[in-house]
Motif scaffolding. Structure first.
Motif, mmCIF file in Angstrom:
data_model
loop_
_atom_site.group_PDB
_atom_site.id
_atom_site.type_symbol
_atom_site.label_atom_id
_atom_site.label_comp_id
_atom_site.label_asym_id
_atom_site.label_seq_id
_atom_site.Cartn_x
_atom_site.Cartn_y
_atom_site.Cartn_z
ATOM 1 N N PRO A 147 0.826 -1.218 0.000
ATOM 2 C CA PRO A 147 0.000 0.000 0.000
ATOM 3 C C PRO A 147 0.861 1.270 0.000
ATOM 4 C CG PRO A 147 -0.750 -1.538 1.694
ATOM 5 C CD PRO A 147 0.547 -2.071 1.179
ATOM 6 N N ASP A 148 0.587 2.191 -0.928
ATOM 7 C CA ASP A 148 1.356 3.432 -1.031
ATOM 8 C C ASP A 148 1.218 4.307 0.201
ATOM 9 O OD1 ASP A 148 2.562 3.246 -3.637
ATOM 10 O OD2 ASP A 148 0.543 3.422 -4.480
ATOM 11 N N ALA A 149 0.039 4.294 0.804
ATOM 12 C CA ALA A 149 -0.210 5.198 1.940
ATOM 13 C C ALA A 149 0.514 4.754 3.210
ATOM 14 C CB ALA A 149 -1.706 5.289 2.208
ATOM 15 N N GLY A 150 0.979 3.493 3.244
ATOM 16 C CA GLY A 150 1.636 2.990 4.457
ATOM 17 C C GLY A 150 0.647 2.795 5.589
ATOM 18 N N GLY A 151 1.172 2.685 6.820
ATOM 19 C CA GLY A 151 0.329 2.475 7.995
ATOM 20 C C GLY A 151 0.818 1.302 8.817
ATOM 21 N N GLU A 152 -0.039 0.847 9.761
ATOM 22 C CA GLU A 152 0.337 -0.245 10.649
ATOM 23 C C GLU A 152 -0.273 -1.559 10.146
ATOM 24 O OE1 GLU A 152 0.945 -0.865 15.433
ATOM 25 O OE2 GLU A 152 -0.906 0.093 14.762
ATOM 26 N N PHE A 153 0.573 -2.583 10.034
ATOM 27 C CA PHE A 153 0.160 -3.864 9.461
ATOM 28 C C PHE A 153 0.731 -5.012 10.279
ATOM 29 C CE2 PHE A 153 -0.165 -0.792 6.107
ATOM 30 C CZ PHE A 153 -1.242 -1.206 5.336
ATOM 31 N N LEU A 154 0.299 -6.217 9.941
ATOM 32 C CA LEU A 154 0.934 -7.417 10.484
ATOM 33 C C LEU A 154 0.894 -8.517 9.435
ATOM 34 C CD1 LEU A 154 -1.798 -9.102 11.292
ATOM 35 C CD2 LEU A 154 -1.570 -7.939 13.455
ATOM 36 N N LEU A 155 1.722 -9.547 9.660
ATOM 37 C CA LEU A 155 1.823 -10.680 8.746
ATOM 38 C C LEU A 155 1.245 -11.930 9.403
ATOM 39 C CD1 LEU A 155 5.518 -10.038 7.678
ATOM 40 C CD2 LEU A 155 3.528 -9.772 6.172
ATOM 41 N N CYS A 156 0.543 -12.735 8.631
ATOM 42 C CA CYS A 156 0.004 -14.009 9.133
ATOM 43 C C CYS A 156 0.383 -15.127 8.165
ATOM 44 C CB CYS A 156 -1.524 -13.957 9.246
ATOM 45 S SG CYS A 156 -2.139 -12.807 10.477
ATOM 46 N N TYR A 157 0.796 -16.248 8.721
ATOM 47 C CA TYR A 157 1.101 -17.441 7.918
ATOM 48 C C TYR A 157 -0.119 -18.356 7.989
ATOM 49 C CZ TYR A 157 3.772 -21.449 6.106
ATOM 50 O OH TYR A 157 4.232 -22.499 5.349
ATOM 51 N N TYR A 158 -0.678 -18.686 6.809
ATOM 52 C CA TYR A 158 -1.855 -19.552 6.743
ATOM 53 C C TYR A 158 -1.446 -20.935 6.245
ATOM 54 C CZ TYR A 158 -6.543 -21.282 5.824
ATOM 55 O OH TYR A 158 -7.697 -22.032 5.839
ATOM 56 N N SER A 159 -1.774 -21.958 7.028
ATOM 57 C CA SER A 159 -1.472 -23.344 6.678
ATOM 58 C C SER A 159 -2.658 -23.968 5.954
ATOM 59 C CB SER A 159 -1.154 -24.148 7.942
ATOM 60 O OG SER A 159 -1.238 -25.538 7.687
ATOM 61 N N ASN A 160 -2.411 -24.447 4.733
ATOM 62 C CA ASN A 160 -3.477 -25.095 3.970
ATOM 63 C C ASN A 160 -3.864 -26.438 4.592
ATOM 64 O OD1 ASN A 160 -5.156 -25.213 1.430
ATOM 65 N ND2 ASN A 160 -3.989 -27.096 1.206
ATOM 66 N N ASN A 161 -2.888 -27.184 5.077
ATOM 67 C CA ASN A 161 -3.186 -28.494 5.679
ATOM 68 C C ASN A 161 -4.001 -28.357 6.958
ATOM 69 O OD1 ASN A 161 -1.952 -30.104 3.753
ATOM 70 N ND2 ASN A 161 0.060 -29.930 4.695
ATOM 71 N N LEU A 162 -3.680 -27.344 7.764
ATOM 72 C CA LEU A 162 -4.376 -27.161 9.038
ATOM 73 C C LEU A 162 -5.564 -26.214 8.929
ATOM 74 C CD1 LEU A 162 -1.277 -26.933 11.408
ATOM 75 C CD2 LEU A 162 -2.692 -28.928 10.908
ATOM 76 N N GLN A 163 -5.695 -25.552 7.753
ATOM 77 C CA GLN A 163 -6.818 -24.624 7.530
ATOM 78 C C GLN A 163 -6.906 -23.593 8.654
ATOM 79 O OE1 GLN A 163 -9.490 -24.917 4.709
ATOM 80 N NE2 GLN A 163 -7.465 -25.555 4.017
ATOM 81 N N ALA A 164 -5.740 -23.002 8.982
ATOM 82 C CA ALA A 164 -5.707 -22.059 10.110
ATOM 83 C C ALA A 164 -4.493 -21.155 9.989
ATOM 84 C CB ALA A 164 -5.649 -22.827 11.434
ATOM 85 N N ILE A 165 -4.567 -20.002 10.634
ATOM 86 C CA ILE A 165 -3.399 -19.140 10.811
ATOM 87 C C ILE A 165 -2.536 -19.775 11.895
ATOM 88 C CG2 ILE A 165 -2.632 -16.900 11.693
ATOM 89 C CD1 ILE A 165 -5.107 -15.673 10.339
ATOM 90 N N VAL A 166 -1.272 -20.087 11.559
ATOM 91 C CA VAL A 166 -0.408 -20.788 12.512
ATOM 92 C C VAL A 166 0.768 -19.931 12.963
ATOM 93 C CG1 VAL A 166 -1.051 -23.091 11.729
ATOM 94 C CG2 VAL A 166 0.848 -21.891 10.604
ATOM 95 N N GLY A 167 0.855 -18.713 12.447
ATOM 96 C CA GLY A 167 1.895 -17.788 12.889
ATOM 97 C C GLY A 167 1.462 -16.369 12.606
ATOM 98 N N ILE A 168 1.811 -15.448 13.487
ATOM 99 C CA ILE A 168 1.429 -14.049 13.314
ATOM 100 C C ILE A 168 2.566 -13.169 13.827
ATOM 101 C CG2 ILE A 168 0.192 -13.978 15.537
ATOM 102 C CD1 ILE A 168 -1.877 -12.123 14.159
ATOM 103 N N SER A 169 2.888 -12.126 13.079
ATOM 104 C CA SER A 169 3.983 -11.233 13.463
ATOM 105 C C SER A 169 3.493 -10.176 14.442
ATOM 106 C CB SER A 169 4.561 -10.542 12.226
ATOM 107 O OG SER A 169 3.675 -9.513 11.782
ATOM 108 N N GLN A 170 4.433 -9.461 15.012
ATOM 109 C CA GLN A 170 4.086 -8.260 15.763
ATOM 110 C C GLN A 170 3.654 -7.184 14.769
ATOM 111 O OE1 GLN A 170 4.041 -7.759 19.149
ATOM 112 N NE2 GLN A 170 4.432 -9.952 19.288
#
Length: 469
Positions: A411-434
């Motif tokens: 995003p050009d405007a920037g801002g506050e974000f986070l990252l999430c790792y999604y596991s297809n086998n577990l059908q769930a978010i299994v990791g999340i960044s600060q």
């Protein structure tokens, strides 16, 4: 020397049941969700609704888009750091679960199910919707029910609930409903107050002598007779029966009811139709054994902090009921499967890097992806952009891997974000960044400023001719 035992973790859960009578959401749910509470914030919200508008036009649009109630609760809760973990809808029955971001890596094996019991199992106006999960390694199940109405249908209500309990989730190694460590049962259960006349019931309510009515409450009576109900626990009914009220009032059923052939029906006798119960598997297993359940063995416990109705809400002839619980558990999972973080400064001026590492036993897949989310994201599909962990990998060693995201996607405007790792086998978010900052695109900002400055220095033709004149 004995290994240190994992510390107990306390989780606060707020559960709502409300028959909304096909109404639209109210303007404010601050008190319903206890958002102004002075105590610690909730870790999880579980919201069970009945009689959500399911006319064919509404229902078809809700299949294509989120229904108005889901959107409403997401709008309220996502800015406060909650994500919609899961939801399930069956006609007028809706079950929503929201959790704080921090818990996402420790919630796995989320499955949903619905059971129709209306019209001999062919129609979904009555029945149950269910969400189950593994929470820090403990199995938890939530069942939102709408059971048959009317005083004389107690046996049908019990039969329908037994049918709902018998359902099986799809997937391997998923326990049956009653084999979950904790089971919450709630909804418009439609149990009535037997034997007593309407005047005695109303007089007892007016004098706040609710205890006079408890022994004739059909659910309380059934719990004494039915073995499968005796394991369920409920808090004391220290609030007025929640049905049936005139709309937008706290007055019980004063309007004349017209039945078939225009005969006047009797006014409805007040009843505690809207209930919240729970069952802890360990307590059930050990209750019949000699000796007490030792502290060492007890890995999970449930404490009810309050059980109340909310009289200020008048959009339906039912008042909502909430239960606030403290879950104390020994985490069987202490580390996330994936640890990830952004590398370097992020902006849309250049491609950006993500580094992640996985525990050895993590079941990775070519379909796994890492999503970039705004901090107040609503659900797992609410990403800004994403990268495939295999296709977009640029480096790998035994400890970690690097994945890139294209500058064009940032995003050009920037801002506050986070990252999430999604596991297809577990059908769930299994990791999340600060949470982290993405810097605004300076090149774009400078270009926009130059254009703005340019527009000010250029004098319009008609204005120029006016000045010359």
């Amino acid at each position: 020397m004995e290994p240190a035992r994992p510390a107990l973790r306390g989780l606060r859960l707020h559960l709502v049941t409300w028959n909304v009578g096909t109404a639209s959401p109210p303007p404010d749910v601050t008190s319903l969700l206890q958002l102004n509470s002075l105590g610690p914030t909730m870790d999880m919200y579980v919201i069970g609704l009945q009689e959500v508008n399911s006319r064919i036009t509404n229902f078809l649009s809700d299949l294509a888009f989120d229904d108005p109630w889901s959107v409403f609760f997401m709008t309220v809760l996502s800015p406060l750091g909650y994500i919609k973990l899961s939801s399930i809808r069956m006609q007028g029955l809706l079950l929503l679960i929201f959790v704080k971001h921090v818990h996402l890596p420790f919630i796995r094996d989320v499955h949903t199910h619905y059971t129709r019991t209306g019209l001999y199992g062919y129609w979904g106006n009555k029945g149950g919707v269910t969400i189950r999960m593994s929470l820090y390694g403990h199995t938890v199940c939530f069942i939102n029910c709408h059971l048959p109405a009317h005083m004389e249908n107690t046996e049908q209500r019990l039969d329908d609930f037994e049918k709902i309990l018998e359902m099986q989730f799809e997937g391997e190694n998923i326990p049956s409903t009653l084999d979950h460590d904790i089971l919450f049962w709630f909804g418009d259960l439609n149990f009535r107050i037997a034997d007593y006349g309407i005047h005695f019931v109303r007089e007892s309510i007016n004098n706040k002598r609710y205890n006079l009515l408890w022994e004739k409450d059909q659910l309380n009576m059934a719990k004494k007779k039915e073995a499968f109900l005796q394991e369920f626990i409920e808090g004391p009914l220290q609030f007025k029966p929640t049905y049936k009220f005139d709309l937008y009032s706290d007055v019980y059923d004063t309007r004349e009811q017209k039945s078939l052939f225009w005969f006047n029906e009797k006014k409805r006798k007040p009843a505690w139709t809207d209930r919240i119960l729970w069952r802890v598997k360990n307590l059930c297993q050990h209750a019949s054994k000699e000796g007490e359940f030792s502290e060492e063995e007890q890995t999970i416990s449930v404490t009810l902090n309050n059980y109340i109705s909310h009289m200020s809400y008048g959009i339906s002839d039912h008042k909502p009921v909430t239960g606030t619980f403290e879950l104390e558990l020994k985490p069987l999972l202490t580390d996330p499967l994936i640890t990830l973080n952004p590398e370097g400064e992020w902006s849309a001026e250049h491609d950006v890097l993500i580094r992640y590492s996985a525990v050895p036993e993590f079941p990775s897949s070519a379909w796994d992806w890492i999503g970039l989310f705004k901090v107040a994201f609503r659900h797992v599909n609410d990403y800004v952009t994403y990268a495939w962990v295999e296709d977009d990998e640029i480096s790998s060693n035994k400890d970690s891997k690097q994945v890139y995201m294209s500058a064009a996607e940032i995003p050009d405007a920037g801002g506050e974000f986070l990252l999430c790792y999604y596991s297809n086998n577990l059908q769930a978010i299994v990791g999340i960044s600060q949470p982290f900052q993405i810097q605004p695109n300076r090149t774009l900002i400078e270009k926009e400023l130059a254009q703005e400055e340019n527009s000010w220095t250029q004098t319009p033709d008609n204005l120029q001719s006016h000045i010359e004149f």
